[in-house]
Motif scaffolding. Structure first.
Motif, short mmCIF file in Angstrom:
data_model
loop_
_atom_site.label_atom_id
_atom_site.label_comp_id
_atom_site.label_asym_id
_atom_site.label_seq_id
_atom_site.Cartn_x
_atom_site.Cartn_y
_atom_site.Cartn_z
N ALA A 35 0.52 -1.29 -0.15
CA ALA A 35 0.15 0.38 0.43
C ALA A 35 1.13 1.53 -0.10
O ALA A 35 2.18 1.21 0.31
CB ALA A 35 -1.00 0.29 1.09
N LEU A 36 0.46 2.18 -0.32
CA LEU A 36 1.42 3.46 -0.85
C LEU A 36 1.04 4.30 0.86
O LEU A 36 0.00 4.44 1.40
CB LEU A 36 0.22 4.33 -1.69
CG LEU A 36 0.94 3.68 -3.20
CD1 LEU A 36 0.38 5.07 -3.87
CD2 LEU A 36 2.15 3.78 -3.58
N ASN A 86 -4.74 4.14 -7.88
CA ASN A 86 -5.77 3.60 -9.14
C ASN A 86 -4.58 2.19 -10.09
O ASN A 86 -4.42 1.53 -10.27
CB ASN A 86 -5.95 3.41 -9.96
CG ASN A 86 -7.61 4.20 -8.78
OD1 ASN A 86 -7.77 4.65 -8.26
ND2 ASN A 86 -8.24 5.23 -9.76
N GLN A 87 -3.68 2.98 -9.94
CA GLN A 87 -2.21 3.04 -10.48
C GLN A 87 -1.35 1.54 -10.02
O GLN A 87 -1.06 -0.14 -11.10
CB GLN A 87 -0.80 3.27 -11.08
CG GLN A 87 0.26 3.14 -12.30
CD GLN A 87 0.93 4.20 -12.86
OE1 GLN A 87 0.17 5.11 -13.26
NE2 GLN A 87 2.01 3.37 -13.42
N LEU A 88 -1.42 1.53 -8.76
CA LEU A 88 -0.57 0.36 -8.30
C LEU A 88 -2.13 -1.09 -7.67
O LEU A 88 -2.12 -2.17 -8.20
CB LEU A 88 -0.22 0.69 -6.36
CG LEU A 88 0.17 0.09 -5.23
CD1 LEU A 88 0.89 -1.13 -6.01
CD2 LEU A 88 0.39 0.29 -4.14
N GLU A 136 -11.37 -2.22 -7.18
CA GLU A 136 -9.89 -1.76 -6.44
C GLU A 136 -8.95 -1.21 -7.25
O GLU A 136 -8.46 0.22 -6.50
CB GLU A 136 -9.18 -2.69 -5.95
CG GLU A 136 -9.45 -4.08 -4.69
CD GLU A 136 -8.45 -5.59 -5.10
OE1 GLU A 136 -7.45 -5.19 -5.55
OE2 GLU A 136 -9.54 -5.88 -4.68
N MET A 137 -9.46 -0.84 -8.23
CA MET A 137 -8.56 0.66 -9.20
C MET A 137 -9.43 1.48 -9.37
O MET A 137 -9.08 2.26 -10.53
CB MET A 137 -8.63 -0.61 -10.78
CG MET A 137 -7.25 -1.36 -10.52
SD MET A 137 -7.46 -2.60 -12.34
CE MET A 137 -7.28 -1.33 -13.52
N GLY A 138 -10.31 1.18 -9.17
CA GLY A 138 -11.15 2.91 -9.08
C GLY A 138 -12.41 3.39 -9.69
O GLY A 138 -12.30 4.20 -10.07
N LEU A 139 -12.18 2.30 -11.10
CA LEU A 139 -13.47 1.48 -11.61
C LEU A 139 -14.95 1.50 -11.99
O LEU A 139 -14.80 0.50 -10.78
CB LEU A 139 -12.48 0.68 -13.19
CG LEU A 139 -11.70 1.36 -13.98
CD1 LEU A 139 -10.53 0.22 -14.56
CD2 LEU A 139 -11.51 2.12 -14.50
N PHE A 191 -13.66 6.79 -13.83
CA PHE A 191 -12.63 6.77 -12.22
C PHE A 191 -13.71 8.17 -11.49
O PHE A 191 -14.67 8.86 -12.07
CB PHE A 191 -11.67 7.07 -12.92
CG PHE A 191 -11.14 6.16 -13.74
CD1 PHE A 191 -10.14 5.39 -12.54
CD2 PHE A 191 -10.14 6.38 -14.14
CE1 PHE A 191 -9.37 3.89 -12.79
CE2 PHE A 191 -9.28 5.07 -14.94
CZ PHE A 191 -9.18 4.20 -13.88
N ALA A 192 -13.89 7.60 -9.87
CA ALA A 192 -14.70 8.25 -9.73
C ALA A 192 -13.81 10.22 -10.17
O ALA A 192 -14.04 10.65 -9.31
CB ALA A 192 -14.52 7.29 -7.82
#
Length: 402
Positions: free
Chosen positions: A11-12, A52-54, A297-300, A324-325
């Motif tokens: 996680a970031l 989202n990229q992670l 999980e990717m925000g889609l 994307f939100a």
């Protein structure tokens, strides 16, 4: 310059300074990725947040992505700056259910290279590509593929113009442009690729061949009333031919999950591929649910419209759009498919139109809808033109045998 593979963080962690090295490194990669796309498009419609990229690299069962980076050593105690990266994506067949057909070991790998504008033409991209290719071969992959943004054909349609980036020596002219008649459906062929563009020149210099040309097209949703009207008028026609249109946001309803998985499997088998090597994919309900979880999980968020055959009660076609939100102005067309035995009745255009209408109701703040289609797929390109899509960029696919 130093070349090394990144350890991706679980996680970031940006709550403390200095940040953990894995977080700091990945943030540099995402910043560079977003810089490169904004320089091409002249806007932030393809911005992807670090979170989202992670998730895109770590949350999927059917694709595994890793990153190799090039670093510029800096003086003092400052961390080495990431000046380029290669993303290596390896597709896998997860075989989600116990009764699934035995899966075939995938032979393809996708590799995408990005270098900061100030460090291009110095061998950085070549070094990254060599490392990513060697790793792909080590993992048993024999076919290397890549998709690139090649040239804009209508910058005005996406609001593009000169892009000025603080801290770079290249302030403008980074977006190659090709002019094409806006009133005509774009055609296929090598002549639509701008071979002087950085992506094409780099691909050719490293042994990659043009395998397919896709067109990126955009629909101005602020002027999409025509599509909405078509959706309303066409729904009745579908009912007269024995179809009901159904729609949902997010996960597919349980009653239709099996049919939806079947449609996605057919999409993977029937999508235009040009000279690209593709393997058949096995789709079932567990794989569908895993895909839906990964997208969340990717925000889609996914908006879907499907056609149900009244005689069987089964879904026979669908169209979906992703949003994307944290990127409210843009949306992205996903799959559109009608089973062969139900084609020739206008369902594909209708499904796309109704889904645009559904998107406008659910996401009224969205301004542009992007779609990608193979240049040889004249039928879908004509359908897009009927709905008001404008071709805005060439998006070629490259392939090399390792």
């Amino acid at each position: 310059m130093r070349i090394e593979w990144l350890d991706l963080p679980d996680a970031l962690d940006q709550t403390r300074l200095p940040m953990p090295p894995t977080t700091a490194d990945f943030l540099q990669v995402t910043q560079l990725a977003n810089l490169v796309t904004s320089l091409f498009w002249g806007n932030n419609d393809f911005y992807v947040s670090p979170e989202n990229q992670l998730a895109g690299a770590t949350s999927r069962d059917d694709v595994r992505t890793s990153y190799v980076v090039a670093r510029e050593p800096l003086a003092g105690d400052r961390p080495d700056r990431v000046i380029g990266y290669a993303a290596l994506s390896l597709p896998w067949e997860p075989g989600a259910s116990a009764d699934a057909q035995p899966t075939i070991q995938p032979t393809t790998a996708e590799v995408n290279v990005a270098v900061h504008p100030d460090f291009r033409r110095r061998g950085v991209g070549s070094a990254l590509l060599r490392e990513a290719e060697a790793e792909a071969v080590r993992r048993g992959r024999t076919v290397l593929q890549s998709w690139t943004d090649n040239a804009l054909v209508d910058p005005a349609a996406v609001g593009s113009g000169p892009v000025f980036v603080s801290g770079t020596s290249l302030e403008t002219g980074l977006t190659p442009v090709v002019r094409t008649p806006s009133e005509s459906v774009p055609d296929a062929g090598r002549d639509r690729v701008r071979w002087q563009a950085p992506d094409a020149a780099f691909a050719a210099a490293h042994g990659y061949e043009l395998a397919q040309v896709e067109w990126t097209s955009v629909l101005d949703l602020r002027e999409a009333a025509g599509a909405a009207l078509l959706a309303e008028s066409g729904s009745g026609a579908a009912e007269e031919h024995g179809y009901d249109l159904v729609g949902w946001e997010g996960a597919c309803p349980e009653a239709d999950a099996g049919a939806m998985a079947g449609l996605l499997g057919r999409m993977a088998a029937e999508a235009s591929a040009g000279a690209l090597e593709r393997l058949a994919e096995h789709w079932d309900v567990p794989r569908l649910r895993a895909e839906e979880r990964a997208r969340r999980e990717m925000g889609l968020s996914i908006v879907t419209t499907a056609a149900r055959d009244r005689s069987t009660g089964q879904l026979v076609g669908h169209s979906d759009i992703e949003t994307f939100a944290d990127l409210p102005q843009a949306a992205y067309q996903g799959n559109t498919l009608v089973l062969p035995e139900h084609r020739g009745r206008g369902l594909a255009v209708l499904l796309k139109a109704v889904n645009v209408s559904q998107l406008l109701r659910l996401r009224p703040e969205t301004e542009r809808l992007y779609t990608w289609n193979a240049a040889e797929n004249g039928a879908i390109l004509r359908a897009n033109q009927e709905l008001g899509f404008v071709p805005v960029a060439t998006h070629p696919a490259w392939q090399k045998k390792a």
